[in-house]
Design a protein around this motif. Sequence first.
Motif, PDB file in Angstrom:
ATOM      1  N   SER A   1       0.826  -1.205   0.000  1.00 52.46           N
ATOM      2  CA  SER A   1       0.000   0.000   0.000  1.00 52.46           C
ATOM      3  C   SER A   1       0.863   1.259   0.000  1.00 52.46           C
ATOM      4  CB  SER A   1      -0.919  -0.010   1.229  1.00 52.46           C
ATOM      5  OG  SER A   1      -1.678   1.163   1.295  1.00 52.46           O
ATOM      6  N   ASP A   2       1.956   1.246   0.761  1.00 55.98           N
ATOM      7  CA  ASP A   2       2.851   2.403   0.820  1.00 55.98           C
ATOM      8  C   ASP A   2       3.481   2.689  -0.540  1.00 55.98           C
ATOM      9  OD1 ASP A   2       2.360   2.888   3.488  1.00 55.98           O
ATOM     10  OD2 ASP A   2       4.108   1.774   4.205  1.00 55.98           O
ATOM     11  N   LEU A   3       3.900   1.627  -1.236  1.00 55.98           N
ATOM     12  CA  LEU A   3       4.510   1.817  -2.562  1.00 55.98           C
ATOM     13  C   LEU A   3       3.493   2.378  -3.554  1.00 55.98           C
ATOM     14  CD1 LEU A   3       6.830  -1.309  -3.082  1.00 55.98           C
ATOM     15  CD2 LEU A   3       7.377   0.922  -2.118  1.00 55.98           C
ATOM     16  N   LEU A   4       2.249   1.876  -3.477  1.00 54.60           N
ATOM     17  CA  LEU A   4       1.212   2.388  -4.378  1.00 54.60           C
ATOM     18  C   LEU A   4       0.922   3.858  -4.088  1.00 54.60           C
ATOM     19  CD1 LEU A   4      -1.316  -0.604  -4.481  1.00 54.60           C
ATOM     20  CD2 LEU A   4       0.029   0.292  -6.402  1.00 54.60           C
ATOM     21  N   GLU A   5       0.815   4.206  -2.808  1.00 55.95           N
ATOM     22  CA  GLU A   5       0.532   5.595  -2.443  1.00 55.95           C
ATOM     23  C   GLU A   5       1.662   6.519  -2.869  1.00 55.95           C
ATOM     24  OE1 GLU A   5      -0.347   5.804   1.704  1.00 55.95           O
ATOM     25  OE2 GLU A   5      -2.090   4.463   1.571  1.00 55.95           O
ATOM     26  N   ALA A   6       2.884   5.993  -2.882  1.00 54.29           N
ATOM     27  CA  ALA A   6       4.037   6.795  -3.303  1.00 54.29           C
ATOM     28  C   ALA A   6       4.215   6.787  -4.825  1.00 54.29           C
ATOM     29  CB  ALA A   6       5.299   6.279  -2.633  1.00 54.29           C
ATOM     30  N   ASP A   7       3.294   6.126  -5.542  1.00 53.42           N
ATOM     31  CA  ASP A   7       3.305   6.098  -7.007  1.00 53.42           C
ATOM     32  C   ASP A   7       4.623   5.512  -7.549  1.00 53.42           C
ATOM     33  OD1 ASP A   7       2.026   6.425  -9.410  1.00 53.42           O
ATOM     34  OD2 ASP A   7       2.843   8.433  -9.763  1.00 53.42           O
ATOM     35  N   ILE A   8       5.090   4.432  -6.909  1.00 50.43           N
ATOM     36  CA  ILE A   8       6.347   3.794  -7.325  1.00 50.43           C
ATOM     37  C   ILE A   8       6.065   2.707  -8.349  1.00 50.43           C
ATOM     38  CG2 ILE A   8       8.235   2.307  -6.520  1.00 50.43           C
ATOM     39  CD1 ILE A   8       8.193   3.937  -3.921  1.00 50.43           C
ATOM     40  N   THR A   9       6.835   2.709  -9.429  1.00 46.44           N
ATOM     41  CA  THR A   9       6.724   1.698 -10.484  1.00 46.44           C
ATOM     42  C   THR A   9       8.100   1.101 -10.748  1.00 46.44           C
ATOM     43  OG1 THR A   9       4.881   2.864 -11.530  1.00 46.44           O
ATOM     44  CG2 THR A   9       6.063   1.260 -12.879  1.00 46.44           C
ATOM     45  N   LEU A  10       8.164  -0.225 -10.805  1.00 47.86           N
ATOM     46  CA  LEU A  10       9.436  -0.927 -11.004  1.00 47.86           C
ATOM     47  C   LEU A  10       9.515  -1.634 -12.349  1.00 47.86           C
ATOM     48  CD1 LEU A  10       9.738  -2.591  -7.449  1.00 47.86           C
ATOM     49  CD2 LEU A  10      10.657  -0.384  -8.189  1.00 47.86           C
ATOM     50  N   THR A  11       8.443  -1.583 -13.152  1.00 47.32           N
ATOM     51  CA  THR A  11       8.394  -2.314 -14.419  1.00 47.32           C
ATOM     52  C   THR A  11       8.402  -1.359 -15.601  1.00 47.32           C
ATOM     53  OG1 THR A  11       5.992  -2.361 -14.096  1.00 47.32           O
ATOM     54  CG2 THR A  11       7.204  -4.363 -13.561  1.00 47.32           C
ATOM     55  N   THR A  12       8.810  -1.903 -16.751  1.00 43.31           N
ATOM     56  CA  THR A  12       8.761  -1.153 -18.002  1.00 43.31           C
ATOM     57  C   THR A  12       7.367  -1.278 -18.602  1.00 43.31           C
ATOM     58  OG1 THR A  12       9.422  -3.049 -19.338  1.00 43.31           O
ATOM     59  CG2 THR A  12      11.200  -1.698 -18.397  1.00 43.31           C
ATOM     60  N   SER A  13       7.077  -0.475 -19.606  1.00 47.36           N
ATOM     61  CA  SER A  13       5.770  -0.546 -20.258  1.00 47.36           C
ATOM     62  C   SER A  13       5.554  -1.896 -20.920  1.00 47.36           C
ATOM     63  CB  SER A  13       5.638   0.577 -21.292  1.00 47.36           C
ATOM     64  OG  SER A  13       6.697   0.498 -22.247  1.00 47.36           O
TER      65      SER A  13
END
Length: 880
Positions: free
Chosen positions: A272-284
Motif C-alpha cells: 500500500s505504501d509503494l502504491l501511495e508513493a506512485d512507485i513503479t518498477l516495471t517497463t511498459s
Amino acid sequence: MTDSHIARFFIDRYAQRGIILDDFQRQAMRALEAGHDVLVCAPTGSGKTVVAEYAVELALAREQRCIYTAPIKALSNQKFRDLCSRIGAEHVGLLTGDQTIRRHAPILVVTTEVLRNMLFVHDDMISDVGYVVLDEVHYLADPFRGPVWEEIILQLPAQVRLVSLSATIANVEEFSRWLTSVRGEVEVIVSQVRPVPLQQHVAVGHKLLPLYGSSGEVSAALRRADERMSERRSGRIGFSRRKRILDILGRHDLLPAIEFIFSRKGCDRAVSDLLEADITLTTSAQQKQIGQRLSTLRAALTAEDRRTVRFEYWAQAMRRGYCAHHAGIFPPLKELAEDLMEAGLLKLVYATGTLALGIDMPVRTVVLEETKRWNGADFVDLSATEYTQLIGRAGRRGRDQVGHAVVMHSSDLDVDYLADLGSGRVDPLLSAFFPSYNSVVNLLAYHDYAQARAIMGTSFAQFQRNADLGQMRGRIARLRARLAQLEESLQDMCEYGDVLDYIRARERGGRASKSARRRAKEAYRLRIIESWNGVRTGRVYAFACHGELDYAVVLSVGSKRLRIIDVSGALRWLYFDDLSSALREVADIDLPFGISVKDREVRRDIASRIDRLVRDRFEWGADADLEMSWDRFADVCDPAVHNHPVHQCPHRADHIEYAAQWVTLHRQLAHLEEQSESFDDSVAKEFDATVRVLGYLGYIQGIPKDTADFTDIAPRIGRVKLAGGAQLLRGVHSEADLLICLSLAQAQLRDMTPAEFAGVMSVFLADRRLGSGMPTRPTLRRAWRAIERDQEYLTAIEAQQGITRTPELFTGAMDAFCAWAEGAQLEHVLRAGNFVVGDFISANRRLIDLLGQVEMVEASEYLTSTAHQARLAITKWTWL
C-alpha cells in the motif's frame, strides 16, 4: 532405450538450456539406475529436483508409474504445471484431495496425505509404481503433518524406489541409518555447494555492509557500524526504511527480491505504501505482459468477486512490479504472483515465512526485516534451519552469478548471532511421529496385533528414542557413581548422626512453618553475602540470577558488582542485587597477565574453558539446587526431622548446604530413570494406548480389558476384529478423525441439509483462524452441543490412557459455510464472518477434501449422498 541412453538424453537436454549437471546430481542418477533408494541433502536452490525429474524419466522409459509428492497443495500444483510443460500434459495427473486430474496418468503429482491414504487402503494403483519422490522430506519434523512422511516410508512396498529430497540437515547420518533399517540399501548424497554462491549483507542506514570479513568473522565495517548504532532506537519498520532498502537494492542491481516481513498486515502495508508513493518498477513492455496474464483471471471472476478479493488493487500493484504473498491473499492471485516472479516480471514480493516452504520462486536477493518470527504464541528467534531456508531463495541458477541475502539492521539485532545463523549451521531432524486412530485401524485391517505394533516400533521416533535411551542409561550410571561418592562422605560428616539419613527424612517431611521459612530466608541471605565477600578473581563460580543458573569466571571484584565472563563468552557486570543464590566455587582458571578481555577471540577461548569445566556438572544438574528457593533450609514440620540426632547439630545448616548436591542429583536420577522407562518401546506403548481407547469405544473387538501393558501379550492377541464404525474411521484422515466418527453417529447430525452438513463439518478443520463465535442457526447449535459432548467424553478417555489426540475445535465458520453452500456470495460470507479471503478459501479447500473422504467411505447412503451434495455446493470455482 537403455539407462545410459536415458541419462545421456537427460543430461544433454539440460545442457541445451545452458545447465551442466553437478556431481551430486549425476551420482544420484547412477544410484537410481542401479536400483537403489537415494537420500539427497543439498542447499535450497541447488537443483535437488533434477534427481526427481530423472526418476520421472526412468519411470516413463520403463513403463512404470512415478508418484511425486509435496508437503503442501501449492507445491503440488506448481510441480504439476511444471511437469505438464516438460513432458506433456497427457502424461501427468494431479491428486490433492480436493482435485483429481488424470488419475490414471503414469506420472502422478500428489500431496503426501493422498499417497499415505493410497498405501493404507492398498490401492491397486500402487502395484504399478516404480518410483516415489518425497520432496521436502525434512518436513517430517512438523508437529502436525510430519507423521505422514514416516507412515509413507514404513508402508511403501520394497520394490518401489524411494527418492527422498531434503534441505541440509545436521543428523543426516542418523536419518539415513533409520532409512536403511526400514528400506534396505539407501545411497546418501550430500552436497554443501550452492551452484550460485551467496553473499550476506546487513543494511545499516543507506549502506550495505558485508556480514563477514576475510577471516570469516563479523566484518570490521559492520562491527564498527553496529557499535555506533547500538545506542539508537530503531523504531518501527515503516515506509521510509522500506523505501531506503528498495533504493539500495536498485542502486546495487539486486532486484528481483523477496522481502520477508513475517506479518500479513506488514506485507499489505508495504504494498500500500509503494502504491501511495506512485512507485513503479516495471517497463511498459513488462506491464503489458502482466496485464495479459491478469486478464485471464479477471475473466474468470464476476464483478462482485473481483471487488471482494480486491482484484483491481492487487492487479495495479502487480503491473507496477510488486505484490504481497501470504496465506490471507486470494489463492489464484497468490499463484499468479508466483508465476509472474518466475517469469521475471515481478521485481519485489513482500512475503511471510510460508514462501520459504519450497515454492519455486528464486530471486537475486532475499531481504529479512528481522530475525524473529511469530510462532502463534510469541516472537521467537529464527532457527538456523529457518534462516538458511529463507535466504536459500537468493540466486537464480543460469541467471545470477551471485545471490544476495540482506538483513536490516536494528538496535535489537545481535550481529554475532546473525553470523552464527548464516554460517550454514542447521538443526537436526527430530521425528514428530505418533500413532493416530486412523493409522491404527488401517494397520489392524491388514496385520495381526503384534505385526502392527512392530511396525510402529520401527518409526524414526522410536529409532531416535532408542539412541537417546543409550545416552540416558550412560548418564544414569555416572549419576549413580557420583551419588555413591556423596553418600559415603555424608554418612561420616557429622558426629551427631547420619546426615544422609537426616536429609532423606527432610525430603519425606512436610512443609515448614511460616516463621521457620522466614528465618530460613534471612539465613540464606546471609549465606549469599558470605559467598559474595569470599569471591576471588580467576575462579569459576556457579550461581543463579533471578532463578536462572549460570557459570562465569570473575575478572574483578567490587562492593556491589563483579566483572565476569560467562559461559557464552559475554563480558558483563554481575550485580549483587540480581543474585538469587549463593556463589558456589567450581574451579580455578588460569588467566594470563595482561590479556585483553575486549578481544572477542580471548573471550571465546575463556568461555570454551569454562564450558569444559562445567559440562558434566550441567549435564548432571549438579548445581540445579541453586535455582531452587531458599526455603530448603527451613526446619520441616515433621517429628521424624525434629527428633533426628543431626537436627540438634549446631552445624546443621552447613550439612544441608553440603547435601544440596546429593538432593539435586538424586532427583535428577529419579527423573532420568522415569524418562528412560517411558522411552523404552515408547511408540509401541502409545500404539497400545490408542488401541485401548478404540477398544473402549467399541471400534475394535478382542482387546484385553484389564491389561495396562500389552508388551508381553501382544503376540498372543493375533488378528483383532474391527467393528462397523472402524470402516468410517479408516477413510477419514484428519486431526479429529475419531471425533468425526463419533459425532457422525449422533442423531443431531442426521437429517441435515447438505448446506447445514457443510457448516457442521467445518468445525473439524480445527482452524483457529476461523474464530470461535457460536452459530446462530438452531440446527447448527444443537449439532455443536452434541459434538462438544463427544469431545469432552473422548478427551477424558484419552487422559485415562495417557495420550492426547483430539484437537481443539473452532465454531466460527459454521454459519458461514452453511450460507456459502446455500449460494451466498463470497463478499457476504466474508463480511458476516469477518474472514480474510485467503483463510476462508484455504479452509474451503480443506473442507472439500474432508467431505470427499466421508463421501468415499460409503458408511451409509445418507452420509454418502449428503457429503457429496455438500462438497459440490462449496466447490464454486474450478480452482477450488
